[in-house]
Design a protein around this motif. Structure first.
Motif, PDB file in Angstrom:
ATOM      1  N   ARG A  80       0.841  -1.205   0.000  1.00 44.19           N
ATOM      2  CA  ARG A  80       0.000   0.000   0.000  1.00 44.19           C
ATOM      3  C   ARG A  80       0.876   1.255   0.000  1.00 44.19           C
ATOM      4  NH1 ARG A  80      -5.219   1.118  -1.284  1.00 44.19           N
ATOM      5  NH2 ARG A  80      -6.297   2.169   0.359  1.00 44.19           N
ATOM      6  N   ALA A  81       1.961   1.250   0.787  1.00 43.43           N
ATOM      7  CA  ALA A  81       2.873   2.398   0.819  1.00 43.43           C
ATOM      8  C   ALA A  81       3.528   2.602  -0.540  1.00 43.43           C
ATOM      9  CB  ALA A  81       3.934   2.195   1.903  1.00 43.43           C
ATOM     10  N   LEU A  82       3.920   1.519  -1.206  1.00 42.16           N
ATOM     11  CA  LEU A  82       4.517   1.630  -2.534  1.00 42.16           C
ATOM     12  C   LEU A  82       3.495   2.144  -3.546  1.00 42.16           C
ATOM     13  CD1 LEU A  82       6.939   1.264  -4.375  1.00 42.16           C
ATOM     14  CD2 LEU A  82       6.292  -1.156  -4.633  1.00 42.16           C
ATOM     15  N   GLU A  83       2.268   1.683  -3.431  1.00 46.68           N
ATOM     16  CA  GLU A  83       1.192   2.156  -4.309  1.00 46.68           C
ATOM     17  C   GLU A  83       0.995   3.670  -4.156  1.00 46.68           C
ATOM     18  OE1 GLU A  83      -3.658   1.550  -4.782  1.00 46.68           O
ATOM     19  OE2 GLU A  83      -2.563   0.408  -3.270  1.00 46.68           O
ATOM     20  N   TYR A  84       0.920   4.151  -2.924  1.00 44.69           N
ATOM     21  CA  TYR A  84       0.762   5.583  -2.692  1.00 44.69           C
ATOM     22  C   TYR A  84       1.946   6.361  -3.246  1.00 44.69           C
ATOM     23  CZ  TYR A  84      -3.081   4.648   0.583  1.00 44.69           C
ATOM     24  OH  TYR A  84      -4.261   4.262   1.156  1.00 44.69           O
ATOM     25  N   ALA A  85       3.166   5.857  -3.004  1.00 42.16           N
ATOM     26  CA  ALA A  85       4.366   6.550  -3.489  1.00 42.16           C
ATOM     27  C   ALA A  85       4.373   6.619  -5.013  1.00 42.16           C
ATOM     28  CB  ALA A  85       5.613   5.851  -2.969  1.00 42.16           C
ATOM     29  N   GLY A  92       3.853  13.153 -11.802  1.00 41.55           N
ATOM     30  CA  GLY A  92       4.955  14.074 -12.032  1.00 41.55           C
ATOM     31  C   GLY A  92       5.439  14.839 -10.817  1.00 41.55           C
ATOM     32  N   VAL A  93       5.014  14.458  -9.625  1.00 44.34           N
ATOM     33  CA  VAL A  93       5.448  15.131  -8.404  1.00 44.34           C
ATOM     34  C   VAL A  93       6.863  14.694  -8.033  1.00 44.34           C
ATOM     35  CG1 VAL A  93       4.964  15.434  -5.932  1.00 44.34           C
ATOM     36  CG2 VAL A  93       3.088  15.389  -7.579  1.00 44.34           C
ATOM     37  N   SER A  94       7.213  13.455  -8.378  1.00 39.69           N
ATOM     38  CA  SER A  94       8.523  12.898  -8.035  1.00 39.69           C
ATOM     39  C   SER A  94       9.032  12.035  -9.178  1.00 39.69           C
ATOM     40  CB  SER A  94       8.409  12.055  -6.767  1.00 39.69           C
ATOM     41  OG  SER A  94       9.634  11.441  -6.469  1.00 39.69           O
ATOM     42  N   LYS A  95      10.349  11.948  -9.300  1.00 43.42           N
ATOM     43  CA  LYS A  95      10.957  11.054 -10.289  1.00 43.42           C
ATOM     44  C   LYS A  95      11.352   9.730  -9.659  1.00 43.42           C
ATOM     45  CE  LYS A  95      12.769  14.809 -13.029  1.00 43.42           C
ATOM     46  NZ  LYS A  95      13.923  15.593 -13.386  1.00 43.42           N
ATOM     47  N   ASP A  96      11.498   9.740  -8.351  1.00 48.34           N
ATOM     48  CA  ASP A  96      11.997   8.575  -7.630  1.00 48.34           C
ATOM     49  C   ASP A  96      11.222   8.434  -6.325  1.00 48.34           C
ATOM     50  OD1 ASP A  96      13.739   6.463  -6.898  1.00 48.34           O
ATOM     51  OD2 ASP A  96      15.004   7.848  -5.787  1.00 48.34           O
ATOM     52  N   VAL A  97      10.819   7.219  -6.002  1.00 44.78           N
ATOM     53  CA  VAL A  97      10.092   6.996  -4.753  1.00 44.78           C
ATOM     54  C   VAL A  97      10.782   5.919  -3.924  1.00 44.78           C
ATOM     55  CG1 VAL A  97       7.868   7.743  -5.650  1.00 44.78           C
ATOM     56  CG2 VAL A  97       8.496   5.329  -5.794  1.00 44.78           C
ATOM     57  N   VAL A  98      10.526   5.962  -2.627  1.00 51.55           N
ATOM     58  CA  VAL A  98      11.037   4.968  -1.698  1.00 51.55           C
ATOM     59  C   VAL A  98       9.925   4.559  -0.743  1.00 51.55           C
ATOM     60  CG1 VAL A  98      13.434   5.787  -1.787  1.00 51.55           C
ATOM     61  CG2 VAL A  98      11.874   6.730  -0.071  1.00 51.55           C
ATOM     62  N   VAL A  99      10.138   3.408  -0.119  1.00 51.18           N
ATOM     63  CA  VAL A  99       9.258   2.949   0.952  1.00 51.18           C
ATOM     64  C   VAL A  99      10.126   2.795   2.187  1.00 51.18           C
ATOM     65  CG1 VAL A  99       7.765   1.097   1.792  1.00 51.18           C
ATOM     66  CG2 VAL A  99       7.653   1.802  -0.609  1.00 51.18           C
ATOM     67  N   LYS A 142      14.049   1.386  10.040  1.00 48.50           N
ATOM     68  CA  LYS A 142      14.806   0.138   9.972  1.00 48.50           C
ATOM     69  C   LYS A 142      15.469  -0.021   8.610  1.00 48.50           C
ATOM     70  CE  LYS A 142      12.840  -3.489  11.649  1.00 48.50           C
ATOM     71  NZ  LYS A 142      12.849  -4.384  12.769  1.00 48.50           N
ATOM     72  N   ARG A 143      14.697   0.190   7.558  1.00 46.69           N
ATOM     73  CA  ARG A 143      15.186   0.024   6.190  1.00 46.69           C
ATOM     74  C   ARG A 143      14.465   1.017   5.279  1.00 46.69           C
ATOM     75  NH1 ARG A 143      14.078  -5.006   8.072  1.00 46.69           N
ATOM     76  NH2 ARG A 143      15.870  -6.339   8.381  1.00 46.69           N
ATOM     77  N   ILE A 144      15.103   1.261   4.135  1.00 48.00           N
ATOM     78  CA  ILE A 144      14.460   2.025   3.068  1.00 48.00           C
ATOM     79  C   ILE A 144      14.607   1.207   1.791  1.00 48.00           C
ATOM     80  CG2 ILE A 144      14.433   4.159   1.732  1.00 48.00           C
ATOM     81  CD1 ILE A 144      15.559   5.595   4.195  1.00 48.00           C
ATOM     82  N   TYR A 145      13.490   1.067   1.074  1.00 45.25           N
ATOM     83  CA  TYR A 145      13.450   0.289  -0.156  1.00 45.25           C
ATOM     84  C   TYR A 145      13.222   1.220  -1.342  1.00 45.25           C
ATOM     85  CZ  TYR A 145      12.520  -3.562   3.076  1.00 45.25           C
ATOM     86  OH  TYR A 145      12.596  -4.463   4.110  1.00 45.25           O
ATOM     87  N   GLY A 146      13.846   0.875  -2.472  1.00 46.81           N
ATOM     88  CA  GLY A 146      13.579   1.584  -3.707  1.00 46.81           C
ATOM     89  C   GLY A 146      12.284   1.084  -4.324  1.00 46.81           C
ATOM     90  N   ALA A 147      11.878   1.717  -5.414  1.00 44.89           N
ATOM     91  CA  ALA A 147      10.646   1.323  -6.096  1.00 44.89           C
ATOM     92  C   ALA A 147      10.707  -0.124  -6.598  1.00 44.89           C
ATOM     93  CB  ALA A 147      10.362   2.272  -7.257  1.00 44.89           C
ATOM     94  N   ASP A 148      11.926  -0.649  -6.803  1.00 47.98           N
ATOM     95  CA  ASP A 148      12.100  -2.032  -7.242  1.00 47.98           C
ATOM     96  C   ASP A 148      12.073  -3.025  -6.075  1.00 47.98           C
ATOM     97  OD1 ASP A 148      14.496  -1.475  -5.995  1.00 47.98           O
ATOM     98  OD2 ASP A 148      15.742  -1.904  -7.747  1.00 47.98           O
ATOM     99  N   LYS A 149      11.792  -2.541  -4.871  1.00 50.81           N
ATOM    100  CA  LYS A 149      11.677  -3.334  -3.640  1.00 50.81           C
ATOM    101  C   LYS A 149      13.020  -3.823  -3.104  1.00 50.81           C
ATOM    102  CE  LYS A 149       6.956  -4.796  -4.597  1.00 50.81           C
ATOM    103  NZ  LYS A 149       6.014  -5.910  -4.618  1.00 50.81           N
ATOM    104  N   ARG A 150      14.110  -3.275  -3.614  1.00 50.12           N
ATOM    105  CA  ARG A 150      15.437  -3.624  -3.100  1.00 50.12           C
ATOM    106  C   ARG A 150      15.807  -2.654  -1.982  1.00 50.12           C
ATOM    107  NH1 ARG A 150      19.020  -5.177  -8.398  1.00 50.12           N
ATOM    108  NH2 ARG A 150      17.514  -6.680  -9.189  1.00 50.12           N
ATOM    109  N   ILE A 151      16.531  -3.162  -0.993  1.00 50.37           N
ATOM    110  CA  ILE A 151      16.964  -2.329   0.130  1.00 50.37           C
ATOM    111  C   ILE A 151      18.018  -1.336  -0.355  1.00 50.37           C
ATOM    112  CG2 ILE A 151      18.126  -2.313   2.379  1.00 50.37           C
ATOM    113  CD1 ILE A 151      16.925  -5.128   2.837  1.00 50.37           C
ATOM    114  N   VAL A 152      17.776  -0.040  -0.086  1.00 51.72           N
ATOM    115  CA  VAL A 152      18.748   1.000  -0.443  1.00 51.72           C
ATOM    116  C   VAL A 152      19.400   1.602   0.807  1.00 51.72           C
ATOM    117  CG1 VAL A 152      17.648   1.541  -2.645  1.00 51.72           C
ATOM    118  CG2 VAL A 152      16.961   2.801  -0.597  1.00 51.72           C
TER     119      VAL A 152
END
Length: 160
Positions: A80-85, A92-99, A142-152
């Motif tokens: 759900r957080a990724l969907e909102y992001a 066009g508000v952002s070029k890159d999102v994280v969860v 704890k962690r931050i994930y990129g849009a591809d669901k990988r830990i960044v």
């Protein structure tokens, strides 16, 4: 079909009673990737402390949602957080999102106003999100994930 008492989804107990009895819970917040450095320094700030909420930037009431609660940060399941992001990218508000994965105290959680529920746990089960009252300290991340669901990003003392 109603979930069994011990079934899990996204590492979260599915039953309202199990949720209600938790003291701490891991939840997620989707946001603009350009904000990560600021978030790691200051934490997650309620929308009214950063100048507005994303739904204003996306055209206001585009989903028929109520105005978000003042002094709250919204948390959800990972998906759900990724969907909102991703709405931020689509519009066009952002070029890159994280969860952002956080561990928070359930005593600070409130129901999402769109759920029309009385408790955070009922809201969470109904719409997959809830509100956190106040600033979320960066130490809760704890962690931050990129849009591809990988830990960044991963906090040093968090097990993989």
């Amino acid at each position: 079909m109603k979930a069994g008492k011990n079934e899990m989804k996204n590492n979260i107990p599915l039953g309202e009673e199990e949720l209600r009895n938790l003291e701490m819970i891991v939840l997620y917040h989707g946001t603009n990737g350009e904000l990560v450095d600021n978030i790691l320094n200051k934490g997650l700030l309620p929308w009214n402390l950063v100048g507005g909420h994303n739904w204003d930037m996306l055209g206001g009431d585009m989903f028929g949602f109520y105005t978000p609660k003042i002094n709250c940060v919204y948390l959800a399941t990972f998906d759900r957080a990724l969907e909102y992001a991703n709405y931020l990218v689509q519009d066009g508000v952002s070029k890159d999102v994280v969860v952002i994965e956080l561990e928070v105290d359930t005593k600070r959680l409130l129901p999402d106003e769109d759920s029309n529920e009385k408790t955070w746990s009922e809201s969470f089960l109904k719409v997959g999100c809830c509100a956190h009252k106040g600033i979320i300290d960066p130490g809760k991340i704890k962690r931050i994930y990129g849009a591809d669901k990988r830990i960044v990003y991963q906090r040093n003392n968090v097990a993989t």
